[in-house]
Scaffold this active site. Structure first.
Site, PDB file in Angstrom:
ATOM      1  N   SER A   7      -7.572  10.233  -4.359  1.00 62.05           N
ATOM      2  CA  SER A   7      -6.619   9.426  -3.599  1.00 62.05           C
ATOM      3  C   SER A   7      -5.882  10.277  -2.567  1.00 62.05           C
ATOM      4  O   SER A   7      -6.507  10.819  -1.662  1.00 62.05           O
ATOM      5  CB  SER A   7      -5.684   8.725  -4.588  1.00 62.05           C
ATOM      6  OG  SER A   7      -4.822   7.842  -3.950  1.00 62.05           O
ATOM      7  N   ASP A  66     -11.760  -1.276  -3.048  1.00 60.90           N
ATOM      8  CA  ASP A  66     -10.510  -0.515  -3.123  1.00 60.90           C
ATOM      9  C   ASP A  66      -9.513  -1.087  -2.115  1.00 60.90           C
ATOM     10  O   ASP A  66      -9.752  -1.055  -0.911  1.00 60.90           O
ATOM     11  CB  ASP A  66     -10.823   0.962  -2.798  1.00 60.90           C
ATOM     12  CG  ASP A  66      -9.630   1.872  -3.010  1.00 60.90           C
ATOM     13  OD1 ASP A  66      -8.483   1.388  -2.920  1.00 60.90           O
ATOM     14  OD2 ASP A  66      -9.841   3.066  -3.259  1.00 60.90           O
ATOM     15  N   HIS A  92      -9.441   1.240  -6.674  1.00 63.84           N
ATOM     16  CA  HIS A  92      -8.886   2.572  -6.414  1.00 63.84           C
ATOM     17  C   HIS A  92      -8.849   3.362  -7.722  1.00 63.84           C
ATOM     18  O   HIS A  92      -7.796   3.590  -8.303  1.00 63.84           O
ATOM     19  CB  HIS A  92      -7.479   2.394  -5.839  1.00 63.84           C
ATOM     20  CG  HIS A  92      -6.962   3.602  -5.139  1.00 63.84           C
ATOM     21  ND1 HIS A  92      -7.459   4.046  -3.949  1.00 63.84           N
ATOM     22  CD2 HIS A  92      -5.960   4.468  -5.467  1.00 63.84           C
ATOM     23  CE1 HIS A  92      -6.807   5.126  -3.561  1.00 63.84           C
ATOM     24  NE2 HIS A  92      -5.888   5.396  -4.478  1.00 63.84           N
TER      25      HIS A  92
HETATM   26  C1  MLT Z   1      -2.373   8.068   0.530  1.00 61.97           C
HETATM   27  O1  MLT Z   1      -1.212   7.812   0.768  1.00 61.97           O
HETATM   28  O2  MLT Z   1      -2.874   9.191   0.629  1.00 61.97           O
HETATM   29  C2  MLT Z   1      -3.210   6.930   0.092  1.00 61.97           C
HETATM   30  O3  MLT Z   1      -2.637   5.750   0.512  1.00 61.97           O
HETATM   31  C3  MLT Z   1      -3.451   6.912  -1.347  1.00 61.97           C
HETATM   32  C4  MLT Z   1      -2.209   6.992  -2.174  1.00 61.97           C
HETATM   33  O4  MLT Z   1      -1.748   8.093  -2.402  1.00 61.97           O
HETATM   34  O5  MLT Z   1      -1.693   5.987  -2.657  1.00 61.97           O
END
Ligand code: MLT
Length: 210
Positions: free
Chosen positions: A108, A160, A191
């Protein structure tokens, strides 16, 4: 000048001779301990270097600021990725690691940051296994760097809602256009990181022979 002590981190030395190093970048709200078990699965015997992101978003650790979910502060991402690249270089000296054999893995927000490391700092890592990550510079086109020889595994969910599959495919295209050897593994979920994707990544890592 970034020192190895500038990031809170876990370091576990390699348990096998001549093993590569896995740099582990956690997702939003996690910490340096979160991906250590994943690292042991992906890269048995490797050294594990797992720092903690320095951005505090309402008590959640992150690697760079975002304006809201899915909208990044790209300037902050660029600056933080440069600091992380310096940390990795400092760690190779401090822990006597082979700088040619560092592979980043992230989930992520950590995957977005790992993608930034590959695109913005070619040569810092030899490869990347990134899960639920997308194109880190969002609307901006990354520089035309030469990523030939860099091997990348991308594991993403087709539905996702946070990192859309289009963002993941854009990252795959950006890496491929710059010469990286990209393996794309799309799973039917969201996700997350399903066990089948971990298994595909483990096989990819073993075959890549870093
Ligand atoms: C991010 O902010 O890098 C992406 O949206 C994934 C997350 O951290 O939720």
């Amino acid at each position: 000048m970034t020192a190895v002590t500038d990031f809170v981190h876990v370091f576990e030395p390699a348990t096998e001779p001549d093993a590569p190093t896995l740099l582990l970048l956690h997702g939003t709200g996690a910490d340096e301990h979160d991906l250590v078990p994943l690292g042991r699965i992906l890269a048995p015997g490797a050294a594990l270097l797992s720092p903690r992101g320095k951005v505090d978003e309402n008590g959640s650790n992150r690697w760079f600021r975002r304006l809201r979910e899915g909208v990044f502060d790209v300037e902050d991402l660029i600056a933080r990725t440069a600091e992380l690249a310096d940390f990795v270089k400092a760690a190779t000296v401090a822990y006597d690691l082979d700088p040619e054999r560092i592979v980043v893995s992230g989930f992520s927000n950590g995957a977005n940051t790992g993608a930034g490391l590959v695109l913005l700092h070619p040569g810092v890592v030899a490869g990347a296994a990134l899960f639920a990550g997308g194109a880190p510079l969002q609307g901006r086109e990354p520089d035309r760097v030469d990523l030939s020889g860099t091997r990348v595994f991308l594991g993403n969910g087709a539905v996702d809602p946070i990192t859309t599959i289009d963002q993941a495919r854009l990252l795959a295209a950006q890496l491929g256009e710059r010469g990286a050897d990209v393996r794309v593994e799309e799973h039917p979920g969201g996700h997350g990181l399903p066990p089948e994707t971990v298994e595909r990544a483990r096989e990819w890592f073993a075959a890549a022979d870093f």
